[in-house]
Design a protein around this motif. Sequence first.
Motif, PDB file in Angstrom:
ATOM      1  N   ALA A  50      28.863  42.203  -6.192  1.00 36.87           N
ATOM      2  CA  ALA A  50      29.047  42.023  -7.634  1.00 36.87           C
ATOM      3  C   ALA A  50      27.850  42.570  -8.389  1.00 36.87           C
ATOM      4  CB  ALA A  50      29.246  40.538  -7.956  1.00 36.87           C
ATOM      5  N   VAL A  51      28.124  43.154  -9.545  1.00 31.98           N
ATOM      6  CA  VAL A  51      27.097  43.681 -10.442  1.00 31.98           C
ATOM      7  C   VAL A  51      27.149  42.888 -11.741  1.00 31.98           C
ATOM      8  CG1 VAL A  51      26.434  45.638 -11.882  1.00 31.98           C
ATOM      9  CG2 VAL A  51      27.069  46.016  -9.514  1.00 31.98           C
ATOM     10  N   ARG A  52      26.008  42.381 -12.184  1.00 29.42           N
ATOM     11  CA  ARG A  52      25.910  41.719 -13.486  1.00 29.42           C
ATOM     12  C   ARG A  52      25.030  42.574 -14.400  1.00 29.42           C
ATOM     13  NH1 ARG A  52      22.169  36.414 -14.776  1.00 29.42           N
ATOM     14  NH2 ARG A  52      22.343  36.518 -17.064  1.00 29.42           N
ATOM     15  N   PHE A  53      25.556  42.925 -15.567  1.00 23.16           N
ATOM     16  CA  PHE A  53      24.793  43.718 -16.521  1.00 23.16           C
ATOM     17  C   PHE A  53      25.154  43.279 -17.933  1.00 23.16           C
ATOM     18  CE2 PHE A  53      28.659  45.971 -15.409  1.00 23.16           C
ATOM     19  CZ  PHE A  53      29.189  46.366 -16.636  1.00 23.16           C
ATOM     20  N   HIS A  54      24.309  43.612 -18.900  1.00 25.97           N
ATOM     21  CA  HIS A  54      24.580  43.266 -20.286  1.00 25.97           C
ATOM     22  C   HIS A  54      25.522  44.299 -20.895  1.00 25.97           C
ATOM     23  CE1 HIS A  54      23.949  42.177 -24.516  1.00 25.97           C
ATOM     24  NE2 HIS A  54      23.450  41.031 -24.062  1.00 25.97           N
ATOM     25  N   GLY A  70      30.775  51.263 -13.912  1.00 29.86           N
ATOM     26  CA  GLY A  70      30.347  49.872 -13.964  1.00 29.86           C
ATOM     27  C   GLY A  70      29.789  49.389 -12.642  1.00 29.86           C
ATOM     28  N   ILE A  71      30.417  49.803 -11.533  1.00 28.59           N
ATOM     29  CA  ILE A  71      29.996  49.414 -10.193  1.00 28.59           C
ATOM     30  C   ILE A  71      30.343  50.553  -9.244  1.00 28.59           C
ATOM     31  CG2 ILE A  71      32.177  48.210  -9.767  1.00 28.59           C
ATOM     32  CD1 ILE A  71      30.665  46.242  -7.962  1.00 28.59           C
ATOM     33  N   SER A  72      29.471  50.816  -8.281  1.00 28.28           N
ATOM     34  CA  SER A  72      29.721  51.861  -7.283  1.00 28.28           C
ATOM     35  C   SER A  72      30.479  51.267  -6.105  1.00 28.28           C
ATOM     36  CB  SER A  72      28.394  52.468  -6.798  1.00 28.28           C
ATOM     37  OG  SER A  72      27.750  53.166  -7.840  1.00 28.28           O
ATOM     38  N   GLY A 115      26.462  50.229 -12.689  1.00 27.58           N
ATOM     39  CA  GLY A 115      26.636  51.402 -11.843  1.00 27.58           C
ATOM     40  C   GLY A 115      26.123  51.242 -10.434  1.00 27.58           C
ATOM     41  N   GLY A 116      25.418  50.141 -10.138  1.00 28.08           N
ATOM     42  CA  GLY A 116      24.917  49.927  -8.785  1.00 28.08           C
ATOM     43  C   GLY A 116      25.983  49.341  -7.870  1.00 28.08           C
ATOM     44  N   LYS A 117      25.626  49.193  -6.594  1.00 28.93           N
ATOM     45  CA  LYS A 117      26.564  48.599  -5.633  1.00 28.93           C
ATOM     46  C   LYS A 117      26.658  47.090  -5.793  1.00 28.93           C
ATOM     47  CE  LYS A 117      26.138  52.133  -2.035  1.00 28.93           C
ATOM     48  NZ  LYS A 117      25.791  52.407  -0.623  1.00 28.93           N
ATOM     49  N   GLY A 118      25.597  46.469  -6.359  1.00 26.44           N
ATOM     50  CA  GLY A 118      25.637  45.042  -6.607  1.00 26.44           C
ATOM     51  C   GLY A 118      24.987  44.211  -5.523  1.00 26.44           C
TER      52      GLY A 118
END
Length: 225
Positions: A50-54, A70-72, A115-118
């Motif tokens: 999971a990726v958390r971002f603003h 949003g997520i890779s 955009g990261g793997k999380g």
Amino acid sequence: LIKKTPLEAFSRPRADGIIAISILDGDQLLDDHLTSGNADVILASSAGLAVRFHERDARPMGRNTQGVRGISLGEGQHVVSMVVVEGEAKDILAISANGYGKRSPYEEYRLISRGGKGVRTMNITEKTGPLVAIKGVNEADDLMIVTQNGIMIRMNVAGISSLGRNTQGVRLISLKDGDAIADVTRVANEESDPAVSTNGQADAKASDTIIGSDGADTPEPPEIA
């Protein structure tokens, strides 16, 4: 992919609808949500990451655009859920295809760039099956779980174990061979924190009616311990 569009861009709808997002071949729209401009977004993949971002990391765009990463995802992976949190949240609930689930404190999901793997939200194994959903929940909430074979149960969130992110959780429902979790819905009780939301529609309430896929009203099921 994720995008943010000003609500005024939808002010002139047509009878057959208007484009909200440009979809790539083989992709589909998963979720939508109204935000105030100051929310955190969590995207989770079937791999249990999971990726958390603003939301400010996703600049406003027009309706007919694809959005930004949003997520890779790795090969064979897909996004399963989006949680939008404004204000203080309690827990993130993760549920796998084979009926395992757990709650983890929201604070364990640190803010990172989109955009990261999380980070790990659930330890996915052959026993658990892939992640099928995450939900933002409070202990006062109930949870409706539906399987692919049409079995539905309702349980209180407070009865689900609170564990760290890198755990596989506990069995929430026993499934027959060939069955799997199809969908999960948060049932918000009056005392639930309205800051936690899970999708673009209003949360289900205890007095709501469940509509089956054939359009027939289905009475609300009894609680199952």
